[in-house]
Design an enzyme around this catalytic site. Sequence first.
Site, PDB file in Angstrom:
ATOM      1  N   SER A 161       0.827  -1.224   0.000  1.00  0.00           N
ATOM      2  CA  SER A 161       0.000   0.000   0.000  1.00  0.00           C
ATOM      3  C   SER A 161       0.851   1.259   0.000  1.00  0.00           C
ATOM      4  CB  SER A 161      -0.978  -0.006   1.186  1.00  0.00           C
ATOM      5  OG  SER A 161      -0.313  -0.290   2.388  1.00  0.00           O
ATOM      6  N   HIS A 180      -1.952  -8.971   1.622  1.00  0.00           N
ATOM      7  CA  HIS A 180      -1.649  -7.717   2.346  1.00  0.00           C
ATOM      8  C   HIS A 180      -2.798  -7.461   3.327  1.00  0.00           C
ATOM      9  CE1 HIS A 180       0.152  -3.937   3.211  1.00  0.00           C
ATOM     10  NE2 HIS A 180      -0.251  -3.216   2.171  1.00  0.00           N
ATOM     11  N   HIS A 206       5.666 -13.034   7.105  1.00  0.00           N
ATOM     12  CA  HIS A 206       5.899 -11.633   6.719  1.00  0.00           C
ATOM     13  C   HIS A 206       7.074 -11.570   5.759  1.00  0.00           C
ATOM     14  CE1 HIS A 206       6.390  -7.277   6.994  1.00  0.00           C
ATOM     15  NE2 HIS A 206       5.122  -7.291   7.396  1.00  0.00           N
ATOM     16  N   ARG A 218       2.926  -5.286  16.565  1.00  0.00           N
ATOM     17  CA  ARG A 218       1.529  -4.848  16.459  1.00  0.00           C
ATOM     18  C   ARG A 218       0.594  -5.963  16.927  1.00  0.00           C
ATOM     19  NH1 ARG A 218       1.724  -3.201  10.211  1.00  0.00           N
ATOM     20  NH2 ARG A 218       2.605  -5.309  10.205  1.00  0.00           N
ATOM     21  N   ASP A 249      -2.338  -8.838  11.342  1.00  0.00           N
ATOM     22  CA  ASP A 249      -3.700  -9.250  10.971  1.00  0.00           C
ATOM     23  C   ASP A 249      -4.201 -10.460  11.751  1.00  0.00           C
ATOM     24  OD1 ASP A 249      -3.882  -7.253   8.980  1.00  0.00           O
ATOM     25  OD2 ASP A 249      -2.634  -8.460   7.674  1.00  0.00           O
TER      26      ASP A 249
HETATM   27  N1  NMX Z   1       0.995 -19.994   5.263  1.00  0.00           N
HETATM   28  C1  NMX Z   1       1.412 -20.845   4.311  1.00  0.00           C
HETATM   29  N2  NMX Z   1       2.488 -20.651   3.535  1.00  0.00           N
HETATM   30  C2  NMX Z   1       3.186 -19.532   3.760  1.00  0.00           C
HETATM   31  C3  NMX Z   1       2.843 -18.610   4.742  1.00  0.00           C
HETATM   32  C4  NMX Z   1       1.683 -18.857   5.507  1.00  0.00           C
HETATM   33  N3  NMX Z   1       1.245 -18.015   6.430  1.00  0.00           N
HETATM   34  N4  NMX Z   1       3.738 -17.603   4.730  1.00  0.00           N
HETATM   35  C5  NMX Z   1       4.619 -17.889   3.745  1.00  0.00           C
HETATM   36  N5  NMX Z   1       4.279 -19.057   3.145  1.00  0.00           N
HETATM   37  C6  NMX Z   1       4.892 -19.674   1.994  1.00  0.00           C
HETATM   38  C7  NMX Z   1       4.825 -18.750   0.790  1.00  0.00           C
HETATM   39  O1  NMX Z   1       3.551 -18.804   0.189  1.00  0.00           O
HETATM   40  C8  NMX Z   1       5.954 -19.279  -0.054  1.00  0.00           C
HETATM   41  O2  NMX Z   1       5.496 -20.458  -0.673  1.00  0.00           O
HETATM   42  P1  NMX Z   1       5.952 -20.835  -2.173  1.00  0.00           P
HETATM   43  O3  NMX Z   1       7.438 -20.934  -2.140  1.00  0.00           O
HETATM   44  O4  NMX Z   1       5.245 -22.122  -2.423  1.00  0.00           O
HETATM   45  O5  NMX Z   1       5.467 -19.722  -3.043  1.00  0.00           O
HETATM   46  C9  NMX Z   1       7.004 -19.660   0.999  1.00  0.00           C
HETATM   47  O6  NMX Z   1       6.282 -19.868   2.226  1.00  0.00           O
HETATM   48  C10 NMX Z   1       8.071 -18.618   1.224  1.00  0.00           C
HETATM   49  O7  NMX Z   1       7.429 -17.393   1.538  1.00  0.00           O
HETATM   50  P2  NMX Z   1       8.154 -16.321   2.475  1.00  0.00           P
HETATM   51  O8  NMX Z   1       9.404 -15.912   1.815  1.00  0.00           O
HETATM   52  O9  NMX Z   1       8.241 -16.836   3.853  1.00  0.00           O
HETATM   53  O10 NMX Z   1       7.073 -15.144   2.504  1.00  0.00           O
HETATM   54  P3  NMX Z   1       6.867 -13.975   1.442  1.00  0.00           P
HETATM   55  O11 NMX Z   1       7.770 -12.864   1.785  1.00  0.00           O
HETATM   56  O12 NMX Z   1       6.898 -14.486   0.051  1.00  0.00           O
HETATM   57  O13 NMX Z   1       5.345 -13.574   1.740  1.00  0.00           O
HETATM   58  C11 NMX Z   1       3.476 -13.090   3.106  1.00  0.00           C
HETATM   59  C12 NMX Z   1       4.989 -12.875   2.902  1.00  0.00           C
HETATM   60  C13 NMX Z   1       3.010 -12.185   4.247  1.00  0.00           C
HETATM   61  C14 NMX Z   1       2.733 -12.699   1.827  1.00  0.00           C
HETATM   62  C15 NMX Z   1       3.240 -14.570   3.469  1.00  0.00           C
HETATM   63  O14 NMX Z   1       3.876 -14.884   4.681  1.00  0.00           O
HETATM   64  C16 NMX Z   1       1.768 -14.922   3.537  1.00  0.00           C
HETATM   65  O15 NMX Z   1       1.181 -15.243   2.495  1.00  0.00           O
HETATM   66  N6  NMX Z   1       1.140 -14.885   4.772  1.00  0.00           N
HETATM   67  C17 NMX Z   1      -0.271 -15.122   4.913  1.00  0.00           C
HETATM   68  C18 NMX Z   1      -1.064 -13.900   4.458  1.00  0.00           C
HETATM   69  C19 NMX Z   1      -0.924 -12.767   5.454  1.00  0.00           C
HETATM   70  O16 NMX Z   1      -1.050 -12.927   6.645  1.00  0.00           O
HETATM   71  N7  NMX Z   1      -0.675 -11.552   4.942  1.00  0.00           N
HETATM   72  C20 NMX Z   1      -0.624 -10.353   5.761  1.00  0.00           C
HETATM   73  C21 NMX Z   1       0.749  -9.689   5.836  1.00  0.00           C
HETATM   74  C22 NMX Z   1       0.694  -8.452   6.715  1.00  0.00           C
HETATM   75  N8  NMX Z   1      -0.087  -7.377   6.101  1.00  0.00           N
HETATM   76  O17 NMX Z   1      -0.972  -6.837   6.694  1.00  0.00           O
HETATM   77  O18 NMX Z   1       0.163  -7.017   4.938  1.00  0.00           O
HETATM   78  C1  MLT Z   2       2.066  -3.751   6.418  1.00  0.00           C
HETATM   79  O1  MLT Z   2       1.664  -3.304   7.486  1.00  0.00           O
HETATM   80  O2  MLT Z   2       2.182  -3.029   5.413  1.00  0.00           O
HETATM   81  C2  MLT Z   2       2.331  -5.213   6.312  1.00  0.00           C
HETATM   82  O3  MLT Z   2       2.857  -5.733   7.487  1.00  0.00           O
HETATM   83  C3  MLT Z   2       3.064  -5.646   5.084  1.00  0.00           C
HETATM   84  C4  MLT Z   2       4.499  -5.259   4.920  1.00  0.00           C
HETATM   85  O4  MLT Z   2       5.074  -4.536   5.722  1.00  0.00           O
HETATM   86  O5  MLT Z   2       5.076  -5.721   3.918  1.00  0.00           O
END
Ligand code: NMX
Ligand code: MLT
Length: 435
Positions: A241, A271, A318, A327, A373
């Site tokens: 964002s 996100h 994350h 948070r 979240d």
């Molecule tokens: N559940 C299952 N798999 C996960 C999760 C999770 N919570 N977190 C990471 N992975 C997987 C990810 O999908 C990836 O799989 P692949 O190689 O098959 O594509 C692998 O682990 C490596 O990912 P990371 O490097 O650990 O994480 P990345 O930096 O790519 O993504 C998020 C970060 C936040 C997108 C990821 O952890 C996620 O999808 N979390 C769940 C959604 C979530 O809670 N998002 C909110 C973030 C905070 N916000 O408010 O923005």
């Molecule tokens: C945020 O608050 O924007 C989320 O934790 C995602 C991020 O920092 O990448």
Amino acid sequence: MNRLKDQFESIIGPAIQDRRDLLSKHGDDVVGEIKVSQVYGGMRGMLSMICETSKLDVNEGIRFRGYSIPELQEKLPKYPGGSEPLPEGVFYLMLMGELPTEDDVRRVSNQWIRRSTVPPHVFKVIDALPEHTHPMTQFSAAITALRTESEFAKAYRDGINKKKYWEPTYEDAMNLIARLPRIAAYIYRRTYHNGDHIEPDPKLDWSGNFAHMLGFDGDEFKELMRLYMTIHSDHEGGNVSAHATHLVGSALSDAYLSFAAGMNGLAGPLHGLANQEVVRWLLEMRSELGGGMPTKEQIAAYCKKTLADGKVIPGFGHAVLRKTDPRYTAQREFAQKHMPDNELFQIVSKVYEVVPPILEATGKVKNPWPNVDAHSGVLLMKYGLVEYDFYTVLFGVSRSLGVLTNLIWDRATGSPIERPGSISTKLLREKLENK
Ligand code: NMX
Ligand code: MLT
């Protein structure tokens, strides 16, 4: 006279000089190397932009102008009788780089009240959408519709000097922040309460009035909103964002267009939409397990099924953080204080114990710990704000504080149009293998 604007103007010159000095001394210094894996991997960890308002530490989490969340809770002014920080204070801190006094915060509050009238056509745009339209779609459409009020767009058309860009941007940012609670509350009441709207109460602070317009007048909920609006406000520059707002703003799109872009990014499930997904996932788990309090073994089995189905466990992981998000901890402490026996809170606490080892065991998740979240929804549920499709709008209202402050700073410092390079796989291979 607008004291905050004058104060801000007085710090622009020194800030520009500071950047010039740094650039003239170190403009050719190297701050990092870029690996091919980063080019394919979502630019993770690439230092590539300036964000003055906050900085994320992989272990400690976010610091706003150097202050951690517990420090904000201690040092920022509170609402009379309250104990949570006022988001007006974190806005002032991010804009000015120093902690506000009680007076500073009152002035920000007053400014936002004065600017809070939403023109009627914005409500008409919202009303033109089907009622089942997702609240984030309504929010984004309303923000874009509000662009009719942009002082920057008008000034640009009238030929404003680039040195003055920050002034109408400041006005746009302040007006937009002031109006977002009314817009968000309108969407909420329209979608879930038969269009039974509640008039603002100008005696209240920004968050208190927002809670009031949503229909929640209890003091505890208002305190929750103050905490919520403070901690979601900024997360350095690279999150989707913030980056989307900055990127679109770099084309000199005004604050309305830029912020709408940021909100369209926040609406993604990886996100900000994760806050609604967490509650949906928790409720589905509880209902699939027959209701009541699940055991740790049942939660573990449900998590493994989620992963086996090729889905993420929402609220965990994350892109930058490698420890529990502070948070999350701040919200957990709020729950421990105000709702220790709440069943959903207890489920969230059990999930906190169960999920990290399961994610760790996948061998690929870099951060198995909960993010912001994972906790926000259960707090809202407890006070009766149960329509979880609305939760990302709350996140968006808060995020305006950080990303719009950054836009003001971008304009004040003459930040250039953003235009990174790209390459095809074929050309990259040639570049790497023919060297
Ligand atoms: N559940 C299952 N798999 C996960 C999760 C999770 N919570 N977190 C990471 N992975 C997987 C990810 O999908 C990836 O799989 P692949 O190689 O098959 O594509 C692998 O682990 C490596 O990912 P990371 O490097 O650990 O994480 P990345 O930096 O790519 O993504 C998020 C970060 C936040 C997108 C990821 O952890 C996620 O999808 N979390 C769940 C959604 C979530 O809670 N998002 C909110 C973030 C905070 N916000 O408010 O923005
Ligand atoms: C945020 O608050 O924007 C989320 O934790 C995602 C991020 O920092 O990448």
